[in-house]
Design an enzyme around this catalytic site. Structure first.
Site, mmCIF file in Angstrom:
data_model
loop_
_atom_site.group_PDB
_atom_site.id
_atom_site.type_symbol
_atom_site.label_atom_id
_atom_site.label_comp_id
_atom_site.label_asym_id
_atom_site.label_seq_id
_atom_site.Cartn_x
_atom_site.Cartn_y
_atom_site.Cartn_z
ATOM 1 N N ASP A 162 40.025 -32.187 -58.985
ATOM 2 C CA ASP A 162 39.219 -31.585 -60.052
ATOM 3 C C ASP A 162 37.804 -32.155 -60.098
ATOM 4 O O ASP A 162 37.484 -33.128 -59.411
ATOM 5 C CB ASP A 162 39.916 -31.783 -61.407
ATOM 6 C CG ASP A 162 40.426 -33.207 -61.609
ATOM 7 O OD1 ASP A 162 40.006 -34.103 -60.858
ATOM 8 O OD2 ASP A 162 41.234 -33.427 -62.529
ATOM 9 N N GLU A 203 45.795 -28.581 -68.634
ATOM 10 C CA GLU A 203 46.073 -29.095 -69.969
ATOM 11 C C GLU A 203 47.276 -28.376 -70.592
ATOM 12 O O GLU A 203 47.550 -27.216 -70.260
ATOM 13 C CB GLU A 203 44.847 -28.851 -70.865
ATOM 14 C CG GLU A 203 43.592 -29.601 -70.422
ATOM 15 C CD GLU A 203 43.562 -31.048 -70.913
ATOM 16 O OE1 GLU A 203 44.618 -31.690 -70.977
ATOM 17 O OE2 GLU A 203 42.455 -31.524 -71.225
HETATM 18 C C1 GLP Z 1 41.584 -37.387 -65.774
HETATM 19 C C2 GLP Z 1 41.874 -36.695 -64.458
HETATM 20 C C3 GLP Z 1 43.332 -36.757 -64.083
HETATM 21 C C4 GLP Z 1 43.858 -38.164 -64.286
HETATM 22 C C5 GLP Z 1 43.742 -38.522 -65.749
HETATM 23 C C6 GLP Z 1 44.293 -39.900 -66.071
HETATM 24 O O1 GLP Z 1 41.638 -36.547 -66.877
HETATM 25 N N1 GLP Z 1 41.459 -35.334 -64.446
HETATM 26 O O2 GLP Z 1 43.490 -36.340 -62.743
HETATM 27 O O3 GLP Z 1 45.185 -38.237 -63.864
HETATM 28 O O4 GLP Z 1 42.372 -38.499 -66.078
HETATM 29 O O5 GLP Z 1 43.321 -40.879 -65.880
HETATM 30 P P1 GLP Z 1 43.586 -42.423 -65.926
HETATM 31 O O6 GLP Z 1 44.232 -42.774 -64.634
HETATM 32 O O7 GLP Z 1 42.215 -43.028 -66.047
HETATM 33 O O8 GLP Z 1 44.431 -42.692 -67.103
#
Ligand code: GLP
Length: 240
Positions: free
Chosen positions: A67, A143
């Site tokens: 993404d 989401e």
């Molecule tokens: C973002 C990304 C996701 C990721 C999520 C969790 O929103 N789009 O791909 O898995 O954050 O992030 P973190 O690993 O910092 O908790």
């Protein structure tokens, strides 16, 4: 779905790196699906180290990222392109031309997403997809909702995600409210998937993923229909 519960974040990173490394040993020209967020950083550090030591080679690897924020310039220090360059690509011998991150500045998101899908297919599909998980169960930026999109698309971010990701920005108003993301089918078409989670703030999402029913309100639960998914988490994120 196989679940590996590790003692701590370091172990999660090591286990995940081992799987990615063995994928590259088995298929040096692997197509990797990559994730951003704080969770995979430890794994990326280990992989960079292994590459420097000559244990693994990224020369023939192709990558596609899950993404990108929209709108967001690649040069912005919170863009996912910037994140990937800093945390992995600049430290390994991958050919930058073979790394694909959706453009956060495209004026035609629909075309950008359709082209991305075509490029994944042309590369032969994703061999190994690395995922993190949002506190609300999102994967990529799919989401929770009453329906989910199959293919790569432009999406609105939920308040929960904007709040969670605001820690990387100066103020919450700076967090983009939209993103381009692989869809659920794009992710599920990957031959193998690993999903990483660490810390108590992921406990609800991970417990729902492992024990809950399949629901669009928990996008990660869609992974239950795939036959090669490994959840790698620490005790804080899942203790059963
Ligand atoms: C973002 C990304 C996701 C990721 C999520 C969790 O929103 N789009 O791909 O898995 O954050 O992030 P973190 O690993 O910092 O908790």
């Amino acid at each position: 779905m196989r679940v590996i519960v590790c003692d701590n974040y370091e172990e999660v990173s090591k286990q995940a790196a081992k799987i990615v490394a063995s994928q590259l040993v088995l298929k040096p020209d692997s197509v990797l699906g990559l994730a951003t967020g704080s969770t995979p950083v430890g794994m990326y550090n280990i992989l960079s180290e292994m590459n420097k030591n000559g244990e693994i080679d990224f020369k023939d690897v192709t990558s596609f990222n899950l993404d990108e924020y929209y709108p967001m310039a690649a040069e912005h220090d919170q863009s996912y392109r910037y994140f990937m360059n800093e945390n992995l690509f600049n430290g390994i011998n991958i050919n930058m031309e073979n790394t694909h991150v959706l453009s956060g500045t495209t004026d035609d998101p629909e075309k950008e997403c359709a082209d991305f899908e075509k490029m994944i297919d042309a590369a032969g599909g994703i061999d190994l997809q690395v995922l993190g998980i949002g506190q609300n169960g999102h994967i990529g930026f799919n989401e929770p909702d009453t329906f989910l999109y199959a293919n790569t698309h432009l999406t609105d971010l939920t308040e929960n995600t904007i709040q969670a990701n605001s820690r990387f920005f100066e103020k919450i108003e700076d967090v983009p409210t939209q993103a381009l993301t692989m869809g659920i089918a794009t992710i599920l078409k990957s031959k193998r998937i690993i999903i990483l989670a660490s810390g108590s703030n992921k406990r609800e999402a991970v417990t729902d993923l492992i024990e809950g029913e399949i629901s669009t309100n928990n996008p990660a639960s869609m992974l239950k229909v795939h036959n090669d998914v490994i959840v790698i988490c620490d005790k804080e994120a899942y203790s059963k």
